[in-house]
Scaffold this motif. Structure first.
Motif, PDB file in Angstrom:
ATOM      1  N   ASP A 157       0.807  -1.102  -0.091  1.00 39.03           N
ATOM      2  CA  ASP A 157       0.049  -0.070  -0.002  1.00 39.03           C
ATOM      3  C   ASP A 157       0.846   1.269  -0.032  1.00 39.03           C
ATOM      4  O   ASP A 157       0.423   2.503  -0.642  1.00 39.03           O
ATOM      5  N   LEU A 158       2.061   1.168   0.683  1.00 37.28           N
ATOM      6  CA  LEU A 158       2.959   2.495   0.584  1.00 37.28           C
ATOM      7  C   LEU A 158       3.470   2.664  -0.869  1.00 37.28           C
ATOM      8  O   LEU A 158       3.758   3.620  -1.171  1.00 37.28           O
ATOM      9  N   ARG A 159       3.893   1.312  -1.500  1.00 39.15           N
ATOM     10  CA  ARG A 159       4.743   1.489  -2.665  1.00 39.15           C
ATOM     11  C   ARG A 159       3.754   1.861  -3.892  1.00 39.15           C
ATOM     12  O   ARG A 159       4.265   2.638  -4.705  1.00 39.15           O
ATOM     13  N   THR A 160       2.498   1.539  -3.765  1.00 42.96           N
ATOM     14  CA  THR A 160       1.778   2.217  -4.817  1.00 42.96           C
ATOM     15  C   THR A 160       1.826   3.772  -5.170  1.00 42.96           C
ATOM     16  O   THR A 160       1.824   4.153  -6.142  1.00 42.96           O
ATOM     17  N   PRO A 161       1.443   4.403  -3.958  1.00 46.33           N
ATOM     18  CA  PRO A 161       1.295   5.887  -4.185  1.00 46.33           C
ATOM     19  C   PRO A 161       2.770   6.608  -4.236  1.00 46.33           C
ATOM     20  O   PRO A 161       2.913   7.462  -5.200  1.00 46.33           O
ATOM     21  N   LEU A 162       3.623   5.745  -3.823  1.00 46.03           N
ATOM     22  CA  LEU A 162       5.105   6.558  -3.881  1.00 46.03           C
ATOM     23  C   LEU A 162       5.634   6.145  -5.238  1.00 46.03           C
ATOM     24  O   LEU A 162       6.416   7.199  -6.121  1.00 46.03           O
ATOM     25  N   ILE A 163       5.352   5.057  -6.030  1.00 46.98           N
ATOM     26  CA  ILE A 163       5.763   5.007  -7.327  1.00 46.98           C
ATOM     27  C   ILE A 163       4.805   5.995  -8.192  1.00 46.98           C
ATOM     28  O   ILE A 163       5.691   6.450  -8.987  1.00 46.98           O
ATOM     29  N   ALA A 164       3.636   6.168  -7.919  1.00 43.20           N
ATOM     30  CA  ALA A 164       2.689   7.065  -8.928  1.00 43.20           C
ATOM     31  C   ALA A 164       3.281   8.462  -8.489  1.00 43.20           C
ATOM     32  O   ALA A 164       3.620   9.204  -9.401  1.00 43.20           O
ATOM     33  N   ALA A 165       3.731   8.637  -7.235  1.00 44.21           N
ATOM     34  CA  ALA A 165       4.341  10.067  -6.985  1.00 44.21           C
ATOM     35  C   ALA A 165       5.907  10.178  -7.934  1.00 44.21           C
ATOM     36  O   ALA A 165       6.048  11.236  -8.415  1.00 44.21           O
ATOM     37  N   ASP A 166       6.394   9.282  -7.660  1.00 42.72           N
ATOM     38  CA  ASP A 166       7.574   9.170  -8.492  1.00 42.72           C
ATOM     39  C   ASP A 166       7.689   9.687  -9.845  1.00 42.72           C
ATOM     40  O   ASP A 166       8.524  10.180 -10.484  1.00 42.72           O
ATOM     41  N   GLN A 167       6.597   8.892 -10.553  1.00 40.77           N
ATOM     42  CA  GLN A 167       6.422   9.037 -11.840  1.00 40.77           C
ATOM     43  C   GLN A 167       6.131  10.427 -12.281  1.00 40.77           C
ATOM     44  O   GLN A 167       6.484  11.160 -13.416  1.00 40.77           O
ATOM     45  N   CYS A 168       5.068  11.021 -11.425  1.00 41.61           N
ATOM     46  CA  CYS A 168       4.505  12.218 -11.627  1.00 41.61           C
ATOM     47  C   CYS A 168       5.890  13.258 -11.507  1.00 41.61           C
ATOM     48  O   CYS A 168       5.866  14.381 -12.378  1.00 41.61           O
ATOM     49  N   LEU A 169       6.504  13.033 -10.460  1.00 38.18           N
ATOM     50  CA  LEU A 169       7.641  14.128 -10.452  1.00 38.18           C
ATOM     51  C   LEU A 169       8.494  14.227 -11.693  1.00 38.18           C
ATOM     52  O   LEU A 169       8.963  15.100 -11.947  1.00 38.18           O
ATOM     53  N   ASN A 170       8.956  12.943 -12.149  1.00 41.91           N
ATOM     54  CA  ASN A 170       9.678  12.693 -13.215  1.00 41.91           C
ATOM     55  C   ASN A 170       9.179  13.488 -14.245  1.00 41.91           C
ATOM     56  O   ASN A 170       9.746  14.202 -15.314  1.00 41.91           O
ATOM     57  N   LEU A 171       7.650  13.235 -14.846  1.00 36.39           N
ATOM     58  CA  LEU A 171       7.122  14.000 -15.861  1.00 36.39           C
ATOM     59  C   LEU A 171       7.388  15.642 -15.469  1.00 36.39           C
ATOM     60  O   LEU A 171       7.459  16.392 -16.572  1.00 36.39           O
ATOM     61  N   LEU A 172       6.961  16.071 -14.357  1.00 43.92           N
ATOM     62  CA  LEU A 172       7.305  17.323 -14.125  1.00 43.92           C
ATOM     63  C   LEU A 172       8.488  17.937 -14.274  1.00 43.92           C
ATOM     64  O   LEU A 172       8.753  19.072 -14.837  1.00 43.92           O
ATOM     65  N   GLN A 173       9.689  17.053 -13.884  1.00 44.08           N
ATOM     66  CA  GLN A 173      11.159  17.613 -14.193  1.00 44.08           C
ATOM     67  C   GLN A 173      11.408  17.498 -15.613  1.00 44.08           C
ATOM     68  O   GLN A 173      12.176  18.545 -15.944  1.00 44.08           O
TER      69      GLN A 173
END
Length: 374
Positions: A157-173
Motif C-alpha cells: 500500500d505504501l509502494r503504490t502511491p510512492l511509485i505514482a508520485a515518483d512517476q509524476c515528479l519525473n514528468l514534471l522535471q
C-alpha cells in the motif's frame, strides 16, 4: 515456514491427545483418565500408525511410550520433529524402564519425560503444562502470520502511491506538463530524492521482514564477485564524483578473477555490495573508498575501506542491530547494515568492522566456498 491456522485456540475447544503404546492395558488406563477430564483422546498401537494419524490430523499433544517394537518412542519423536509439514506438537515420553535415556529423549525433541507407574495427578499436571506450551506456541504463530500479512499489505500500500508520485515528479522535471519555473526545479529535485528514499526504505523493510520471518527464498548459482563488484562501482560512481571521492575496486595481488567466484544469490549479493559501498560513500567527505577482493581456499574476502568519519568502539558494538544509527547527522534508516548481516548470514558468512573516529572504517566480509586457488 509452517502456515497452519491458529484461529481456533485450545481455550475455545477440547484439546486433542494422541496416545501411542503397544500395550492395550496401558492405553485403556490413560484413555479413561484423560477422557474423564474432558480431553478428546485417540490411540495408536505403533509408531507407524501414530505417524499416519499425526500427518492426517495433528493432535494438540502426543503421549508416547518409549519401548515399542519396530519403531521406538525416540524414533517416532525424531520423525515428528523432522517433518516441517507438521505443526508444533508437544511430546510426552512415557517409559517403564530405568534404562531409558532421558537425555536421548529430550535430544530427539521430546518436551517432557515421565516414568511408569504413572501417577494420575502427575500425569494430568504434565498434560496441562504441555497444553499451555502448545497454546503459547500457537498464539506466537498466529501473531507472526498476522504480522507477516500486515507488513506485506503495508509495504504494498505504501509502494503504490510512492511509485505514482515518483512517476509524476519525473514528468514534471522533464517538462511534460509545461515549462517548469527555475525556482521550482530545485524543490522538485529534493522531492524526487525524498520520494526515492522512502521507496528504498519500504523495500528494505520488506526484505528485512522476509529474512526475520524465515520466508526469504534465495537462489544459489555461481556468482562472479569481481564482475558484480565492478557493476556496483559503476552504478555508484556518480555519487562518489559529486563528492570528489576516488572510488575503485581492486583484486588482491596475484589473485585471478576466477578465484573470486562463489555460489550465492546474485541479487542479494548485489544488494549487500550496494549497501556497503553506498554507506562508505555517504560517510566519506574527502579521500577515497576502495573495495578489495581476495581469495583463500576457504572462500572469498571482501573489504570496503573508506577515509570517512569513522566511529567509536561503542557505536561499533551495536552497528548491525536493526534501526540502529550512529551519532552522526547523516541520512539513513538504520536497516541497511542489519539487512547486510542477514544476507551474509544466509550465505554462511560473517562481517566484521574496524574503525577509528575521524580516520575511516573497514568492513570485512567473509563468504565461504570453494575457490579456484584450491
Amino acid at each position: 515456514m509452517n502456515t497452519f491456522s491458529c484461529d481456533t485456540t485450545l481455550e475455545a475447544r477440547k484439546p486433542s491427545i494422541l496416545l501411542v503404546d503397544d500395550s492395550a492395558d496401558s492405553l485403556r488406563l490413560l484413555q479413561i483418565t484423560l477422557k474423564l477430564k474432558g480431553y478428546n483422546v485417540t490411540v495408536a498401537e505403533s509408531g507407524a500408525e501414530a505417524l499416519m494419524q499425526i500427518t492426517k490430523s495433528p493432535p494438540d499433544l502426543v503421549i508416547l511410550d518409549v519401548l515399542m517394537p519396530d519403531m521406538d518412542g525416540y524414533e517416532v519423536t525424531q520423525e515428528i520433529k523432522r517433518n516441517s509439514n507438521i505443526p508444533f506438537i508437544p511430546i510426552l515420553l512415557v517409559t517403564g524402564s530405568e534404562k531409558s535415556n532421558v537425555v536421548k529423549g529430550l535430544d530427539a525433541g521430546a518436551d517432557e519425560f515421565i516414568r511408569k507407574p504413572v501417577g494420575k495427578d502427575e500425569l494430568l499436571a504434565r498434560v496441562r503444562a504441555l497444553l499451555r506450551l502448545k497454546h503459547s506456541m500457537d498464539e506466537q504463530l498466529l501473531l507472526c502470520q498476522r504480522r507477516e500479512d500486515f507488513v506485506t499489505h503495508l509495504t504494498h500500500d505504501l509502494r503504490t502511491p510512492l511509485i505514482a508520485a515518483d512517476q509524476c515528479l519525473n514528468l514534471l522535471q522533464r517538462g511534460v506538463f509545461g515549462d517548469t519555473l527555475s525556482a521550482m526545479k530545485e524543490s522538485l529535485e529534493h522531492m524526487a530524492q525524498s520520494n526515492q528514499t522512502l521507496l528504498s526504505m519500504v523495500d528494505t523493510l520488506l526484505e528485512v521482514y522476509q529474512y526475520e520471518a524465515g520466508c526469504k527464498t534465495l537462489d544459489f548459482f555461481v556468482v562472479d564477485l569481481w564482475e558484480l563488484c565492478q557493476q556496483v562501482v559503476q552504478e555508484l560512481m556518480t555519487l562518489a564524483e559529486i563528492k570528489q571521492l576516488t572510488l575503485q575496486a581492486v583484486l588482491a595481488e596475484g589473485i585471478e578473477t576466477s578465484a573470486v567466484r562463489i555460489r550465492g544469490d546474485r541479487l542479494e549479493l548485489r544488494r549487500l555490495l550496494t549497501n556497503l559501498i553506498g554507506n562508505a560513500i555517504r560517510f566519506t567527505d574527502t579521500g577515497s573508498v576502495k573495495i578489495r577482493l581476495n581469495s583463500t581456499c576457504k572462500g572469498v574476502t571482501i573489504e570496503v575501506e573508506d577515509t570517512g568519519i569513522g566511529m567509536n568502539h561503542a557505536e561499533q558494538l551495536h552497528l548491525f542491530e536493526r534501526f540502529r544509527q550512529g551519532k552522526h547527522q547523516r541520512r539513513g534508516n538504520g536497516l541497511g547494515l542489519y539487512l547486510s548481516r542477514q544476507i551474509i548470514t544466509a550465505h554462511q558468512g560473517i562481517i566484521l568492522v574496524s574503525s577509528i573516529t575521524g580516520q575511516g572504517s573497514i568492513f570485512t566480509v567473509y563468504l565461504p566456498g570453494q575457490t579456484a586457488c584450491c
